[in-house]
Write an enzyme that holds these catalytic residues in place. Structure first.
Site, PDB file in Angstrom:
ATOM      1  N   SER A  15       0.830  -1.209   0.000  1.00  0.00           N
ATOM      2  CA  SER A  15       0.000   0.000   0.000  1.00  0.00           C
ATOM      3  C   SER A  15       0.867   1.264   0.000  1.00  0.00           C
ATOM      4  O   SER A  15       2.051   1.212   0.334  1.00  0.00           O
ATOM      5  CB  SER A  15      -0.869  -0.021   1.268  1.00  0.00           C
ATOM      6  OG  SER A  15      -1.646   1.142   1.379  1.00  0.00           O
ATOM      7  N   CYS A  84       8.766   0.406   5.030  1.00  0.00           N
ATOM      8  CA  CYS A  84       7.606   1.317   4.943  1.00  0.00           C
ATOM      9  C   CYS A  84       6.450   0.877   5.828  1.00  0.00           C
ATOM     10  O   CYS A  84       5.498   1.639   5.999  1.00  0.00           O
ATOM     11  CB  CYS A  84       7.095   1.407   3.505  1.00  0.00           C
ATOM     12  SG  CYS A  84       8.075   2.485   2.456  1.00  0.00           S
ATOM     13  N   TYR A 158       3.122   7.758  18.285  1.00  0.00           N
ATOM     14  CA  TYR A 158       3.602   7.765  16.895  1.00  0.00           C
ATOM     15  C   TYR A 158       4.926   8.528  16.792  1.00  0.00           C
ATOM     16  O   TYR A 158       5.894   8.047  16.191  1.00  0.00           O
ATOM     17  CB  TYR A 158       2.531   8.397  16.003  1.00  0.00           C
ATOM     18  CG  TYR A 158       2.847   8.379  14.528  1.00  0.00           C
ATOM     19  CD1 TYR A 158       2.841   7.185  13.804  1.00  0.00           C
ATOM     20  CD2 TYR A 158       3.130   9.560  13.840  1.00  0.00           C
ATOM     21  CE1 TYR A 158       3.125   7.173  12.441  1.00  0.00           C
ATOM     22  CE2 TYR A 158       3.405   9.556  12.482  1.00  0.00           C
ATOM     23  CZ  TYR A 158       3.410   8.356  11.779  1.00  0.00           C
ATOM     24  OH  TYR A 158       3.691   8.358  10.438  1.00  0.00           O
TER      25      TYR A 158
HETATM   26  N1  NAD Z   1       1.230   8.947   4.153  1.00  0.00           N
HETATM   27  C1  NAD Z   1       1.815   9.908   4.842  1.00  0.00           C
HETATM   28  O1  NAD Z   1       1.472  11.085   4.737  1.00  0.00           O
HETATM   29  C2  NAD Z   1       2.979   9.572   5.773  1.00  0.00           C
HETATM   30  C3  NAD Z   1       3.633  10.633   6.404  1.00  0.00           C
HETATM   31  C4  NAD Z   1       4.694  10.367   7.256  1.00  0.00           C
HETATM   32  C5  NAD Z   1       5.093   9.063   7.471  1.00  0.00           C
HETATM   33  N2  NAD Z   1       4.433   8.048   6.850  1.00  0.00           N
HETATM   34  C6  NAD Z   1       4.904   6.690   7.130  1.00  0.00           C
HETATM   35  O2  NAD Z   1       5.131   6.016   5.912  1.00  0.00           O
HETATM   36  C7  NAD Z   1       4.909   4.620   6.068  1.00  0.00           C
HETATM   37  C8  NAD Z   1       3.945   4.163   4.999  1.00  0.00           C
HETATM   38  O3  NAD Z   1       2.727   4.867   5.179  1.00  0.00           O
HETATM   39  P1  NAD Z   1       1.545   4.836   4.113  1.00  0.00           P
HETATM   40  O4  NAD Z   1       0.899   6.163   4.158  1.00  0.00           O
HETATM   41  O5  NAD Z   1       2.038   4.280   2.850  1.00  0.00           O
HETATM   42  O6  NAD Z   1       0.555   3.844   4.886  1.00  0.00           O
HETATM   43  P2  NAD Z   1      -0.338   2.637   4.347  1.00  0.00           P
HETATM   44  O7  NAD Z   1      -1.267   2.328   5.476  1.00  0.00           O
HETATM   45  O8  NAD Z   1      -0.880   2.939   3.006  1.00  0.00           O
HETATM   46  O9  NAD Z   1       0.739   1.454   4.218  1.00  0.00           O
HETATM   47  C9  NAD Z   1       1.316   0.840   5.327  1.00  0.00           C
HETATM   48  C10 NAD Z   1       1.369  -0.650   5.061  1.00  0.00           C
HETATM   49  O10 NAD Z   1       2.033  -1.275   6.157  1.00  0.00           O
HETATM   50  C11 NAD Z   1       1.394  -2.500   6.410  1.00  0.00           C
HETATM   51  N3  NAD Z   1       1.657  -2.892   7.797  1.00  0.00           N
HETATM   52  C12 NAD Z   1       1.201  -2.286   8.922  1.00  0.00           C
HETATM   53  N4  NAD Z   1       1.645  -2.946  10.002  1.00  0.00           N
HETATM   54  C13 NAD Z   1       2.403  -3.984   9.549  1.00  0.00           C
HETATM   55  C14 NAD Z   1       3.123  -5.021  10.194  1.00  0.00           C
HETATM   56  N5  NAD Z   1       3.159  -5.125  11.518  1.00  0.00           N
HETATM   57  N6  NAD Z   1       3.788  -5.913   9.417  1.00  0.00           N
HETATM   58  C15 NAD Z   1       3.757  -5.831   8.067  1.00  0.00           C
HETATM   59  N7  NAD Z   1       3.071  -4.873   7.406  1.00  0.00           N
HETATM   60  C16 NAD Z   1       2.408  -3.963   8.149  1.00  0.00           C
HETATM   61  C17 NAD Z   1      -0.078  -2.243   6.153  1.00  0.00           C
HETATM   62  O11 NAD Z   1      -0.794  -3.447   5.899  1.00  0.00           O
HETATM   63  C18 NAD Z   1      -0.015  -1.319   4.931  1.00  0.00           C
HETATM   64  O12 NAD Z   1      -0.098  -2.038   3.724  1.00  0.00           O
HETATM   65  C19 NAD Z   1       4.411   4.437   7.511  1.00  0.00           C
HETATM   66  O13 NAD Z   1       5.488   4.057   8.318  1.00  0.00           O
HETATM   67  C20 NAD Z   1       3.921   5.822   7.886  1.00  0.00           C
HETATM   68  O14 NAD Z   1       4.001   6.035   9.282  1.00  0.00           O
HETATM   69  C21 NAD Z   1       3.382   8.265   6.021  1.00  0.00           C
END
Ligand code: NAD
Length: 252
Positions: A15, A84, A158
């Site tokens: 994702s 990620c 977080y």
């Molecule tokens: N989207 C944003 O604006 C943003 C901003 C800052 C940081 N982030 C960070 O970026 C990363 C990705 O975020 P995203 O927005 O793509 O989120 P998302 O929810 O689209 O993707 C995260 C994925 O991680 C998987 N996941 C969660 N826990 C897991 C586990 N224990 N083992 C294996 N897989 C697991 C989920 O199933 C999901 O597919 C995260 O660490 C998030 O904190 C995102």
């Protein structure tokens, strides 16, 4: 390191930012293993890019070893790990309902921080005995957040988990330097992933307008482009890069 024919493991690859990175690295010729706890999404992205899907939990040792085995059997020793996988939470330290749940705090730290370190240590263990490719043996990319620096109200767990990722970037890079392995972290601002796609158009616009320039949400392909550059640029090591259009988050 060039990505052509290189074995890559991407956690959270089913994702958002991880899926975009899987697509970008596959387009560069990498052989990608998509590791996610969401089986359907891992399989969907893997099928789309001709990679393999690994299903499991990044914070579980057996799960990660199984994923590395599968990636290695299909593509050879993992040379690039992109962390990620992550979860969010929005709970105040104390509220009318009482104190922040300690279980929730521990869970967020376990998935985001301990899960990231778990993957690094187990991939590095295998990588250390692989031959070098030119002057390098491999690259690790972690995902923190601007919440590591300007966490908002409700982000204690977080922010602590992401601050931990920023904090360990240099010592882990120093630990692995003698093995010719680099370690970098990206701290994204606001990116348009499934989390924010669920918001109404108005709310998305208002979030995007808080970004000084460009005044919009980031596209996951922009995160992926930086991840590709980190792999390709051998001088990037031991540092966290904010990828945020200069946003500094307000308290709420
Ligand atoms: N989207 C944003 O604006 C943003 C901003 C800052 C940081 N982030 C960070 O970026 C990363 C990705 O975020 P995203 O927005 O793509 O989120 P998302 O929810 O689209 O993707 C995260 C994925 O991680 C998987 N996941 C969660 N826990 C897991 C586990 N224990 N083992 C294996 N897989 C697991 C989920 O199933 C999901 O597919 C995260 O660490 C998030 O904190 C995102």
């Amino acid at each position: 390191m060039q990505l052509q024919d290189v074995s890559v493991l991407i956690t959270g690859g089913g994702s958002g930012l991880g899926a975009a990175t899987a697509r970008a690295m596959a387009a560069k010729g990498a052989k990608v293993a998509v590791f996610d706890m969401n089986k359907d999404n891992a399989e969907k992205v893997a099928a789309e890019i001709g990679g393999v899907a690994c299903v499991g939990d990044v914070s579980n040792e057996a799960s990660v070893k199984e994923a590395i085995d599968k990636a290695e059997a299909a593509h050879g020793v993992v040379r690039v790990l992109v962390n990620c996988a992550g979860i969010g939470s929005a709970v105040k330290t104390v509220s009318k309902n009482g104190a922040h749940s300690l279980d929730l705090f521990a869970h967020v730290v376990k998935v985001n921080l301990i899960g990231t370190f778990n993957c690094i240590r187990l991939v590095a263990e295998r990588m250390q005995s692989a031959p070098t490719i030119g002057e390098e043996r491999g690259v690790f990319i972690n995902t923190a957040s601007v919440a590591a620096y300007d966490g908002q109200i409700g982000q204690a767990a977080y922010s602590a988990s992401k601050g931990g990722i920023v904090g360990m970037t240099l010592p882990v890079a120093r630990d692995l330097a003698s093995m010719n392995i680099r370690v970098m972290t990206i701290a994204p601002g606001l990116f348009l992933t499934p989390l924010l796609m669920g918001l109404p158009e108005e709310a998305r616009k208002s979030l995007g307008a808080q970004v000084p320039h460009p005044a919009r949400l980031g596209d996951p392909s922009e995160y992926a482009a930086l991840a590709v550059q980190i792999v390709e640029n051998p001088m990037l090591n031991g540092e966290t890069i904010r990828l945020d259009g200069a946003i500094r988050m307000a308290p709420r």
